[in-house]
Design an enzyme around this catalytic site. Structure first.
Site, short mmCIF file in Angstrom:
data_model
loop_
_atom_site.label_atom_id
_atom_site.label_comp_id
_atom_site.label_asym_id
_atom_site.label_seq_id
_atom_site.Cartn_x
_atom_site.Cartn_y
_atom_site.Cartn_z
N GLY A 50 1.05 -5.25 1.27
CA GLY A 50 -0.71 -5.12 0.17
C GLY A 50 0.07 -5.61 -1.48
O GLY A 50 -0.85 -6.38 -1.51
N ALA A 93 0.54 -1.03 -0.55
CA ALA A 93 0.17 0.05 0.11
C ALA A 93 0.40 1.07 0.09
O ALA A 93 1.75 1.52 0.36
CB ALA A 93 -0.74 0.00 1.14
N GLU A 102 -0.17 -9.34 -0.50
CA GLU A 102 -1.70 -9.51 0.13
C GLU A 102 -2.20 -9.95 -1.37
O GLU A 102 -3.37 -10.07 -1.32
CB GLU A 102 -2.08 -8.55 1.27
CG GLU A 102 -1.80 -8.70 2.48
CD GLU A 102 -1.97 -7.74 3.33
OE1 GLU A 102 -1.51 -6.56 3.05
OE2 GLU A 102 -1.86 -8.23 4.30
N GLU A 146 5.29 -4.97 7.15
CA GLU A 146 4.51 -4.09 7.28
C GLU A 146 5.62 -3.97 8.89
O GLU A 146 4.92 -2.96 9.60
CB GLU A 146 2.97 -3.71 8.10
CG GLU A 146 2.39 -3.57 7.41
CD GLU A 146 2.70 -5.67 5.62
OE1 GLU A 146 3.47 -6.23 5.84
OE2 GLU A 146 2.15 -5.76 4.98
N1 DAK Z 1 4.16 3.18 -0.26
C1 DAK Z 1 4.70 4.49 -0.89
N2 DAK Z 1 6.04 4.61 -1.91
C2 DAK Z 1 7.39 3.67 -1.47
C3 DAK Z 1 6.75 2.64 -1.69
C4 DAK Z 1 5.56 1.53 -0.68
N3 DAK Z 1 4.80 0.99 -0.46
N4 DAK Z 1 7.51 1.14 -1.92
C5 DAK Z 1 8.37 2.13 -2.73
N5 DAK Z 1 8.34 3.18 -2.87
C6 DAK Z 1 8.42 4.35 -3.58
C7 DAK Z 1 9.80 4.64 -2.75
O1 DAK Z 1 9.91 6.36 -1.71
C8 DAK Z 1 10.62 5.80 -3.72
O2 DAK Z 1 10.05 6.59 -4.13
P1 DAK Z 1 11.26 7.67 -4.13
O3 DAK Z 1 11.95 8.44 -3.12
O4 DAK Z 1 11.32 7.45 -5.12
O5 DAK Z 1 10.26 9.01 -4.82
C9 DAK Z 1 10.48 5.00 -4.94
O6 DAK Z 1 9.50 4.08 -4.76
C10 DAK Z 1 11.41 3.53 -5.16
O7 DAK Z 1 11.80 2.74 -3.91
P2 DAK Z 1 13.41 2.52 -3.45
O8 DAK Z 1 14.31 3.97 -3.87
O9 DAK Z 1 13.46 2.17 -1.95
O10 DAK Z 1 14.13 1.60 -4.12
P3 DAK Z 1 15.21 0.58 -3.29
O11 DAK Z 1 15.11 -0.93 -5.21
O12 DAK Z 1 16.00 1.10 -3.23
O13 DAK Z 1 13.91 -0.57 -3.11
C11 DAK Z 1 12.13 -1.58 -2.06
C12 DAK Z 1 13.02 -0.41 -3.37
C13 DAK Z 1 10.56 -2.44 -2.69
C14 DAK Z 1 12.34 -2.68 -1.07
C15 DAK Z 1 11.29 -0.64 -1.42
O14 DAK Z 1 10.85 0.41 -1.71
C16 DAK Z 1 10.70 -0.36 0.36
O15 DAK Z 1 11.14 -1.49 1.08
N6 DAK Z 1 9.52 -0.62 0.13
C17 DAK Z 1 8.45 -0.50 0.87
C18 DAK Z 1 7.57 -1.89 1.35
C19 DAK Z 1 7.17 -1.67 2.35
O16 DAK Z 1 6.98 -1.54 3.28
N7 DAK Z 1 5.19 -2.01 2.11
C20 DAK Z 1 4.62 -2.45 3.16
C21 DAK Z 1 3.98 -0.93 2.65
S1 DAK Z 1 2.13 -1.23 4.15
C22 DAK Z 1 -5.44 -2.98 4.05
C23 DAK Z 1 -4.64 -2.73 3.33
C24 DAK Z 1 -3.21 -2.52 2.79
C25 DAK Z 1 -2.65 -2.97 3.34
C26 DAK Z 1 -2.55 -3.00 4.88
C27 DAK Z 1 -4.67 -2.58 5.00
N8 DAK Z 1 -6.57 -2.62 4.09
C28 DAK Z 1 -7.50 -2.69 3.49
C29 DAK Z 1 -7.54 -2.78 5.52
C30 DAK Z 1 -0.83 -2.50 2.83
C31 DAK Z 1 -0.47 -1.95 3.80
C32 DAK Z 1 0.70 -2.25 3.18
O17 DAK Z 1 1.25 -2.94 2.09
#
Ligand code: DAK
Length: 258
Positions: free
Chosen positions: A109, A66, A112, A132
């Site tokens: 997400g 997400a 998921e 998360e």
């Molecule tokens: N959200 C927003 N931006 C993201 C992102 C994300 N999840 N993942 C990557 N980006 C963006 C980065 O901010 C960056 O943007 P700029 O800084 O260039 O503007 C760009 O994508 C490239 O990312 P990186 O520079 O970090 O690239 P790397 O190759 O170094 O790393 C990575 C890639 C995918 C390993 C890293 O970006 C990363 O760890 N991303 C976050 C992964 C994460 O924590 N995902 C979980 C998010 S929480 C629900 C429904 C859904 C959910 C919950 C509830 N309900 C229905 C109740 C879901 C929650 C989640 O998914």
């Protein structure tokens, strides 16, 4: 319909393909993207010329979760009011099979979303994870529940509590994905799989999906009773008569979808 966050194609007869298309932010699943995805899947579900759908991303990423920027400042009431949860639930109402074709990151997400599909075809570079916990939260779109039911409690605990990520090879070994293919082929494999399903008796395919999903929802006795009633019901379709006649007459069946 013009979309900004997804691309829609018909790569093979009977197959609808949706490409998640926010590559600059690793296909972060923001509200507009999820709305477009769910609207298109619902439209494909209602389209009689489509029998199976495929969701994919790009080679480097399926979806990195997400959109953290969108969620960061949210209060619980914002998530409820914006339909944050409802739009994810819409996937469960899709009657036709949906295949996730996953390459690169499927995190949070993104993992998921793949888990909520009926089958997963992975590329050799696919990485599945629920990170998360690093953000001070837990999976909220089914990760704790669907992973535990699919790969078991022990590994799910590792993934959810300690950000353990699964490679494509591990995901296949633990039964999370149907198959693994080279990066150059995984999407074609998924489309081929979808095309074969789309060529089958449409009502039986939808009923089969429903029956298998019920196994995850209920007791064995209730599930067996449910399956039996669905089986009986299929004898009211023309396709059942056609399928069995074609077998006895040693010819290929011509499905009507009725
Ligand atoms: N959200 C927003 N931006 C993201 C992102 C994300 N999840 N993942 C990557 N980006 C963006 C980065 O901010 C960056 O943007 P700029 O800084 O260039 O503007 C760009 O994508 C490239 O990312 P990186 O520079 O970090 O690239 P790397 O190759 O170094 O790393 C990575 C890639 C995918 C390993 C890293 O970006 C990363 O760890 N991303 C976050 C992964 C994460 O924590 N995902 C979980 C998010 S929480 C629900 C429904 C859904 C959910 C919950 C509830 N309900 C229905 C109740 C879901 C929650 C989640 O998914």
């Amino acid at each position: 319909m013009a979309y900004e966050n997804i691309l829609v194609e018909r790569p093979a007869e009977g197959v609808g393909l949706v490409r998640l298309n926010r590559p600059r932010v690793f296909n972060a699943l923001n509200g507009p993207l999820m709305d477009e995805l769910m609207s298109e899947l619902a439209a494909m579900d209602a389209d009689e010329t489509i029998g199976c759908m495929v969701i994919t991303g790009v080679e480097r990423v399926f979806a990195a979760g997400a959109d953290i920027a969108e969620m960061a400042e949210a209060q619980p009431v914002d998530l409820m009011r914006l339909g944050f949860i409802d739009r994810w639930d819409r996937l469960r109402a899709i009657r036709k099979p949906v295949i996730a074709a996953v390459s690169g990151y499927a995190l949070g997400g993104g993992c998921e979303l793949a888990l909520a599909c009926d089958m997963i075809v992975a590329s050799e570079t696919a990485v599945f994870g629920q990170p998360e916990i690093n953000l001070g939260v837990i999976p909220g779109a089914g990760g704790t529940q669907r992973l535990a039911r699919t790969i078991g409690k022990a590994l799910t605990m590792e993934m959810v509590l300690n950000d353990r990520r699964l490679s494509a090879e591990e995901a296949e070994r633990f039964g999370l994905v149907n198959c693994v293919a080279p990066v150059s082929e995984y999407l074609d494999v998924a489309i081929q799989m979808a095309a074969h399903i789309a060529a089958r008796a449409p009502i039986a395919v939808q009923i089969a999906k429903d029956a298998v999903n019920m196994a995850l929802e209920t007791t064995l006795a209730a599930g067996l009773a449910y399956e039996r009633h669905l089986f009986y019901g299929l004898f009211s379709t023309l396709d059942q008569k056609e399928g069995m006649s074609a077998y006895l007459e040693k010819r290929k069946p011509g499905w009507q979808g009725s």
